[in-house]
Motif scaffolding. Structure first.
Motif, PDB file in Angstrom:
ATOM      1  N   GLY A  56       0.813  -1.211   0.000  1.00 34.39           N
ATOM      2  CA  GLY A  56       0.000   0.000   0.000  1.00 34.39           C
ATOM      3  C   GLY A  56       0.847   1.261   0.000  1.00 34.39           C
ATOM      4  N   LEU A  57       1.930   1.258   0.768  1.00 30.85           N
ATOM      5  CA  LEU A  57       2.824   2.404   0.803  1.00 30.85           C
ATOM      6  C   LEU A  57       3.507   2.606  -0.548  1.00 30.85           C
ATOM      7  CD1 LEU A  57       4.300   4.646   2.346  1.00 30.85           C
ATOM      8  CD2 LEU A  57       5.998   2.928   2.981  1.00 30.85           C
ATOM      9  N   ILE A 111       3.973   5.576  -5.692  1.00 34.56           N
ATOM     10  CA  ILE A 111       4.016   5.551  -7.162  1.00 34.56           C
ATOM     11  C   ILE A 111       2.885   6.385  -7.745  1.00 34.56           C
ATOM     12  CG2 ILE A 111       3.728   4.064  -9.190  1.00 34.56           C
ATOM     13  CD1 ILE A 111       5.253   1.891  -7.607  1.00 34.56           C
ATOM     14  N   ILE A 112       1.670   6.186  -7.250  1.00 37.12           N
ATOM     15  CA  ILE A 112       0.535   6.955  -7.761  1.00 37.12           C
ATOM     16  C   ILE A 112       0.695   8.426  -7.406  1.00 37.12           C
ATOM     17  CG2 ILE A 112      -1.960   7.322  -7.563  1.00 37.12           C
ATOM     18  CD1 ILE A 112      -2.258   4.291  -7.424  1.00 37.12           C
ATOM     19  N   LEU A 142      11.218  14.259  -8.431  1.00 42.92           N
ATOM     20  CA  LEU A 142      10.507  13.091  -7.908  1.00 42.92           C
ATOM     21  C   LEU A 142       9.901  13.342  -6.534  1.00 42.92           C
ATOM     22  CD1 LEU A 142       9.695  10.138  -8.269  1.00 42.92           C
ATOM     23  CD2 LEU A 142      11.873   9.508  -7.242  1.00 42.92           C
ATOM     24  N   VAL A 143      10.689  13.857  -5.606  1.00 44.25           N
ATOM     25  CA  VAL A 143      10.188  14.045  -4.237  1.00 44.25           C
ATOM     26  C   VAL A 143       9.057  15.063  -4.220  1.00 44.25           C
ATOM     27  CG1 VAL A 143      10.814  14.816  -1.920  1.00 44.25           C
ATOM     28  CG2 VAL A 143      12.378  13.352  -3.201  1.00 44.25           C
ATOM     29  N   GLY A 203       1.427  15.007  -5.332  1.00 46.06           N
ATOM     30  CA  GLY A 203       0.404  13.997  -5.609  1.00 46.06           C
ATOM     31  C   GLY A 203      -0.350  13.573  -4.368  1.00 46.06           C
ATOM     32  N   ILE A 204       0.383  13.290  -3.300  1.00 39.62           N
ATOM     33  CA  ILE A 204      -0.269  12.872  -2.059  1.00 39.62           C
ATOM     34  C   ILE A 204      -1.031  14.049  -1.453  1.00 39.62           C
ATOM     35  CG2 ILE A 204       0.149  12.054   0.295  1.00 39.62           C
ATOM     36  CD1 ILE A 204       2.489  10.404  -0.876  1.00 39.62           C
TER      37      ILE A 204
END
Length: 117
Positions: A36-37, A42-43, A62-63, A69-70
């Motif tokens: 899940g993490l 990735i999403i 990336l970071v 995204g989150i």
């Protein structure tokens, strides 16, 4: 890894059905959390990258993409029910909502940076 070996050894002395259930539960709880993490990261990276591309023509790294995204998913999960907007259930509608939330987050950050200057 060690607690799983102790649990597996203890469950092997129990009835076979109980051993399978307990070992399966131990694998499922630890494995599902890690999977899940990883899926969330990735999403989150994909959603953040999409929002960055839409807003300025390129990714933010990336970071930062993962954070966007989150954060966008959190904004979407909080804001859209408040205003009565629903994109439906499922992965694709959730990703669309998260991208919109990330775009809103980018706009807010840009407004705050502009006000600070």
């Amino acid at each position: 890894m060690r607690p799983f070996h102790i649990l597996a050894a203890a469950t092997l002395t129990a009835a076979p059905a109980l051993a399978q259930d307990a070992a399966g539960d131990a694998m499922a709880s630890g494995g599902n959390a890690l999977v899940g993490l990883i899926v969330t990261l990735i999403i989150g990276a994909i959603v953040g990258w999409l929002a960055s591309v839409i807003m300025k023509g390129g990714g933010s790294g990336l970071v930062m993409d993962i954070i966007l995204g989150i954060g966008g998913a959190l904004v979407a999960g909080w804001l859209f029910p408040l205003i009565g907007v629903s994109f439906g259930a499922g992965l694709i509608p959730s990703i669309i909502a998260a991208v919109i939330g990330a775009i809103i987050l980018i706009l807010v950050v840009r407004l705050l940076r502009g006000a600070a200057r």
